[in-house]
Design a protein around this motif. Structure first.
Motif, PDB file in Angstrom:
ATOM      1  N   ILE A  32     -13.815   3.234   3.559  1.00  0.00           N
ATOM      2  CA  ILE A  32     -13.738   1.683   3.370  1.00  0.00           C
ATOM      3  C   ILE A  32     -13.386   1.413   2.030  1.00  0.00           C
ATOM      4  CG2 ILE A  32     -15.096  -0.242   3.649  1.00  0.00           C
ATOM      5  CD1 ILE A  32     -15.223   0.758   6.542  1.00  0.00           C
ATOM      6  N   ALA A  33     -12.447   0.388   2.063  1.00  0.00           N
ATOM      7  CA  ALA A  33     -12.126  -0.282   0.719  1.00  0.00           C
ATOM      8  C   ALA A  33     -11.797  -1.863   1.193  1.00  0.00           C
ATOM      9  CB  ALA A  33     -10.675   0.093   0.230  1.00  0.00           C
ATOM     10  N   SER A  34     -12.180  -2.689   0.123  1.00  0.00           N
ATOM     11  CA  SER A  34     -11.884  -4.092   0.360  1.00  0.00           C
ATOM     12  C   SER A  34     -10.765  -4.827  -0.362  1.00  0.00           C
ATOM     13  CB  SER A  34     -13.279  -4.708   0.106  1.00  0.00           C
ATOM     14  OG  SER A  34     -13.685  -4.638  -1.446  1.00  0.00           O
ATOM     15  N   ASP A  35      -9.963  -3.780  -0.903  1.00  0.00           N
ATOM     16  CA  ASP A  35      -8.436  -4.429  -1.317  1.00  0.00           C
ATOM     17  C   ASP A  35      -7.736  -3.171  -1.675  1.00  0.00           C
ATOM     18  OD1 ASP A  35      -8.848  -3.840  -3.970  1.00  0.00           O
ATOM     19  OD2 ASP A  35     -10.143  -5.808  -4.273  1.00  0.00           O
ATOM     20  N   GLY A  36      -6.460  -3.579  -2.176  1.00  0.00           N
ATOM     21  CA  GLY A  36      -5.455  -2.314  -2.370  1.00  0.00           C
ATOM     22  C   GLY A  36      -5.969  -1.480  -3.757  1.00  0.00           C
ATOM     23  N   VAL A  37      -6.602  -2.368  -4.617  1.00  0.00           N
ATOM     24  CA  VAL A  37      -7.182  -1.432  -5.628  1.00  0.00           C
ATOM     25  C   VAL A  37      -7.983  -0.495  -5.568  1.00  0.00           C
ATOM     26  CG1 VAL A  37      -8.084  -2.034  -8.086  1.00  0.00           C
ATOM     27  CG2 VAL A  37      -6.402  -3.509  -7.266  1.00  0.00           C
ATOM     28  N   GLU A  38      -9.205  -1.099  -4.632  1.00  0.00           N
ATOM     29  CA  GLU A  38     -10.088  -0.126  -4.260  1.00  0.00           C
ATOM     30  C   GLU A  38      -9.468   1.096  -3.513  1.00  0.00           C
ATOM     31  OE1 GLU A  38     -13.570  -1.400  -2.237  1.00  0.00           O
ATOM     32  OE2 GLU A  38     -13.938  -2.833  -3.631  1.00  0.00           O
ATOM     33  N   ALA A  39      -8.430   0.662  -2.616  1.00  0.00           N
ATOM     34  CA  ALA A  39      -7.988   1.734  -1.741  1.00  0.00           C
ATOM     35  C   ALA A  39      -7.252   2.791  -2.621  1.00  0.00           C
ATOM     36  CB  ALA A  39      -7.020   1.086  -0.933  1.00  0.00           C
ATOM     37  N   LEU A  40      -6.465   2.370  -3.630  1.00  0.00           N
ATOM     38  CA  LEU A  40      -5.787   3.532  -4.384  1.00  0.00           C
ATOM     39  C   LEU A  40      -6.818   4.461  -5.177  1.00  0.00           C
ATOM     40  CD1 LEU A  40      -2.887   1.279  -5.959  1.00  0.00           C
ATOM     41  CD2 LEU A  40      -2.881   3.120  -4.109  1.00  0.00           C
ATOM     42  N   LEU A  63       0.790  -5.275   1.478  1.00  0.00           N
ATOM     43  CA  LEU A  63       2.324  -4.807   1.214  1.00  0.00           C
ATOM     44  C   LEU A  63       2.362  -4.000  -0.177  1.00  0.00           C
ATOM     45  CD1 LEU A  63       3.929  -8.341   1.966  1.00  0.00           C
ATOM     46  CD2 LEU A  63       3.987  -6.620   3.557  1.00  0.00           C
ATOM     47  N   GLU A  64       1.841  -4.518  -1.149  1.00  0.00           N
ATOM     48  CA  GLU A  64       1.883  -3.829  -2.563  1.00  0.00           C
ATOM     49  C   GLU A  64       1.302  -2.363  -2.405  1.00  0.00           C
ATOM     50  OE1 GLU A  64       3.552  -4.411  -5.133  1.00  0.00           O
ATOM     51  OE2 GLU A  64       2.634  -2.939  -6.522  1.00  0.00           O
ATOM     52  N   LEU A  65       0.166  -2.375  -1.844  1.00  0.00           N
ATOM     53  CA  LEU A  65      -0.509  -1.184  -1.198  1.00  0.00           C
ATOM     54  C   LEU A  65       0.377  -0.157  -0.578  1.00  0.00           C
ATOM     55  CD1 LEU A  65      -2.980   0.901  -1.361  1.00  0.00           C
ATOM     56  CD2 LEU A  65      -3.813  -0.282   0.874  1.00  0.00           C
ATOM     57  N   THR A  66       1.008  -0.574   0.454  1.00  0.00           N
ATOM     58  CA  THR A  66       1.934   0.308   1.078  1.00  0.00           C
ATOM     59  C   THR A  66       3.393   0.751   0.140  1.00  0.00           C
ATOM     60  OG1 THR A  66       1.568  -0.995   3.043  1.00  0.00           O
ATOM     61  CG2 THR A  66       3.510   0.121   2.888  1.00  0.00           C
ATOM     62  N   ARG A  67       3.807  -0.281  -0.439  1.00  0.00           N
ATOM     63  CA  ARG A  67       4.797  -0.035  -1.711  1.00  0.00           C
ATOM     64  C   ARG A  67       4.177   1.277  -2.451  1.00  0.00           C
ATOM     65  NH1 ARG A  67       5.912  -4.696  -4.788  1.00  0.00           N
ATOM     66  NH2 ARG A  67       6.511  -5.545  -2.725  1.00  0.00           N
ATOM     67  N   ARG A  68       3.200   1.170  -3.068  1.00  0.00           N
ATOM     68  CA  ARG A  68       2.618   2.253  -3.937  1.00  0.00           C
ATOM     69  C   ARG A  68       2.520   3.428  -3.186  1.00  0.00           C
ATOM     70  NH1 ARG A  68      -0.259  -0.355  -8.854  1.00  0.00           N
ATOM     71  NH2 ARG A  68       0.359  -2.274  -8.889  1.00  0.00           N
ATOM     72  N   LEU A  69       2.000   3.443  -2.000  1.00  0.00           N
ATOM     73  CA  LEU A  69       1.895   4.668  -1.476  1.00  0.00           C
ATOM     74  C   LEU A  69       2.881   5.370  -0.818  1.00  0.00           C
ATOM     75  CD1 LEU A  69      -1.211   3.648   1.073  1.00  0.00           C
ATOM     76  CD2 LEU A  69      -1.564   5.243  -0.996  1.00  0.00           C
ATOM     77  N   GLU A  98       8.450  -2.243   3.588  1.00  0.00           N
ATOM     78  CA  GLU A  98       7.656  -1.523   2.424  1.00  0.00           C
ATOM     79  C   GLU A  98       7.408  -0.149   3.060  1.00  0.00           C
ATOM     80  OE1 GLU A  98       7.757  -2.633  -0.393  1.00  0.00           O
ATOM     81  OE2 GLU A  98       7.548  -4.693  -0.411  1.00  0.00           O
ATOM     82  N   GLY A  99       7.498  -0.020   4.317  1.00  0.00           N
ATOM     83  CA  GLY A  99       7.348   1.301   4.807  1.00  0.00           C
ATOM     84  C   GLY A  99       6.169   1.429   5.715  1.00  0.00           C
ATOM     85  N   ALA A 100       5.449   0.517   6.269  1.00  0.00           N
ATOM     86  CA  ALA A 100       4.519   0.655   7.122  1.00  0.00           C
ATOM     87  C   ALA A 100       4.966   1.034   8.593  1.00  0.00           C
ATOM     88  CB  ALA A 100       3.968  -0.952   7.518  1.00  0.00           C
ATOM     89  N   ASP A 101       4.099   2.027   9.261  1.00  0.00           N
ATOM     90  CA  ASP A 101       4.605   2.677  10.620  1.00  0.00           C
ATOM     91  C   ASP A 101       4.262   1.668  11.642  1.00  0.00           C
ATOM     92  OD1 ASP A 101       5.383   5.365   9.616  1.00  0.00           O
ATOM     93  OD2 ASP A 101       3.657   5.092   8.744  1.00  0.00           O
ATOM     94  N   GLU A 102       3.449   0.958  11.773  1.00  0.00           N
ATOM     95  CA  GLU A 102       3.097   0.233  12.746  1.00  0.00           C
ATOM     96  C   GLU A 102       2.251  -1.147  12.214  1.00  0.00           C
ATOM     97  OE1 GLU A 102       3.190   0.046  15.739  1.00  0.00           O
ATOM     98  OE2 GLU A 102       3.701   1.791  16.525  1.00  0.00           O
TER      99      GLU A 102
END
Ligand code: ADP
Ligand code: MG
Length: 378
Positions: A32-40, A63-69, A98-102
């Motif tokens: 569990i992460a509550s934003d993109g920064v935590e997710a990374l 969107l930014e998270l997806t771009r970075r991944l 950005e590259g999301a699959d779904e």
């Protein structure tokens, strides 16, 4: 197969709890992460099998998270599902761009979400019966250009393709100044920079064929990019998929790299069974090679998989012992300076084919046999 990991990125606590509980009940391990920064941060600790992310979040949005991944070699192919209340098509399109699959709209129907997750995870599972064991990937790297990495890649490629019952492909990943095709006098119709034109189809054998040029020796060349201003069109997933399919098709895949550690280069390093590090017998060249070895050590590329190749050695120049002393390891292969190699390069013909009895061709043939035959320690 062990428990599959899903990373759920969502700033709204009640929604997070609802989806998290549901997925756990389905048997997934849920981070569990509550934003993109935590997710990374979490992705850095443990690579998930799938990412489920909200779009609107503080600090870093989906969107930014997806771009970075997508831009990172380790995460470029992790399936991503976007969750969003934004029903406007523009936002959905941005997500896909950005590259999301779904995309799953909010309010979320959990059963729909579960089906999409399952199908994405299934798509990622390896194909069941590969026609042959995967080919071996050998990199040609250098600390700086002009040391002969491409010359050696092309000539050993031609020589390996000429070995009995052996197929070989060469991927030119010098995206700015790739010239492997030129050295073989081939004119590829497409490069990986054109991949987006074919839409969202899988990089299968048929697609590989479209991006291949075949040399008379049997060596198949796939060009990464045709001109420097288009290099940014070559995505990390494109490199990974092309390599994967080349591995499936050929016994040996040689990759000619640029003298950098871009994400595309790192993607190739991840896939490589061995790296030929080409070094010249000059002080500036050896320094660059030493730096390259340092980076390889930092990224934990096993030293046992590196073959140090001394190229353009000359009588009167730095000797093998001096090179060994400088790099604190002995070269595994040495190729002498040869005018024949320069002449052949200028004409776009491989020396191993046109002057097979010459000294240079014999050295390169031996190198090809070493690469094709010798097994390396894992
Ligand atoms: N063993 C060698 N003897 C003579 N010339 C060489 C040798 N290896 C490479 N060259 C020449 O060096 C130049 C640079 O080679 P290239 O393969 O393009 O380098 P890189 O890919 O490392 O930038 C070319 O002109 C090539 O013909
Ligand atoms: Mg080169």
């Amino acid at each position: 197969m062990g428990e599959q990991r899903i990373l759920l990125v969502e700033d709204d606590a009640p929604i997070r709890k609802m989806i998290g509980k549901y997925l756990q009940a389905q048997g997934y391990h849920v981070g569990i992460a509550s934003d993109g920064v935590e997710a990374l941060v979490l992705v850095g600790e443990h690579l998930p099998d799938l990412v489920l992310t909200d779009v609107n979040m503080p600090r870093m949005n989906g969107l930014e998270l997806t771009r970075r991944l997508r831009g990172h070699h380790r995460t470029a192919q992790v399936p991503i599902i976007m969750l969003s209340a934004l029903r406007e098509s523009a936002d959905v399109l941005k997500g896909y761009a950005e590259g999301a699959d779904e995309y799953v709209p909010k309010p979320i129907e959990l059963s729909v979400l579960a089906v999409k997750i399952e199908s994405l995870l299934r798509r990622r599972a390896p194909a069941d019966t590969p026609a042959k064991p995967p080919g071996r990937v050998t990199l040609f790297m250098h600390g700086r250009g002009g040391v002969g990495a491409t010359t050696l890649a092309v000539n050993t490629g031609v020589a390996i393709a000429g070995l009995p019952m052996t197929t070989a492909g060469l991927l030119d990943l010098d995206l700015d100044y790739g010239d492997a095709a030129v050295l073989l006098n081939l004119k590829p119709a497409r490069s990986l920079a054109d991949l987006r034109e074919v839409g969202d189809r899988p990089f299968d054998a048929e697609l590989l064929e479209m991006f291949s040029s075949r040399h008379a020796s049997g060596l198949v060349v796939v060009q990464g990019c045709d001109r420097p201003q288009r290099a940014e069109l070559v995505t990390v997933p494109a490199v990974q998929r092309a390599l994967e399919q080349m591995r499936a098709n050929f016994d040996h895949v040689l990759v000619d790299l640029a003298a950098n550690f871009s994400e595309q280069t790192l993607a190739a390093i991840d896939a490589a069974d061995r790296a030929c590090l080409v070094t010249p017998p000059t002080i500036p060249g050896l320094r660059a090679t030493a730096h390259c070895l340092e980076v390889l050590e930092q990224i934990k590329y096993p030293a046992s998989r590196i073959a140090l190749v001394l190229n353009r050695a000359r009588p009167g120049g730095l000797g093998l012992d001096q090179v060994s002393q400088f790099l604190r390891r002995d070269p595994d292969i040495a190729v002498m300076y040869s005018d024949a190699l320069e002449d052949c390069a200028a004409l776009g013909v491989p020396v191993v084919q046109v002057q097979p009895a010459g000294a240079a061709a014999r050295e390169l043939q031996a190198m090809a046999e070493f690469l094709a035959g010798a097994r390396v320690a894992a």
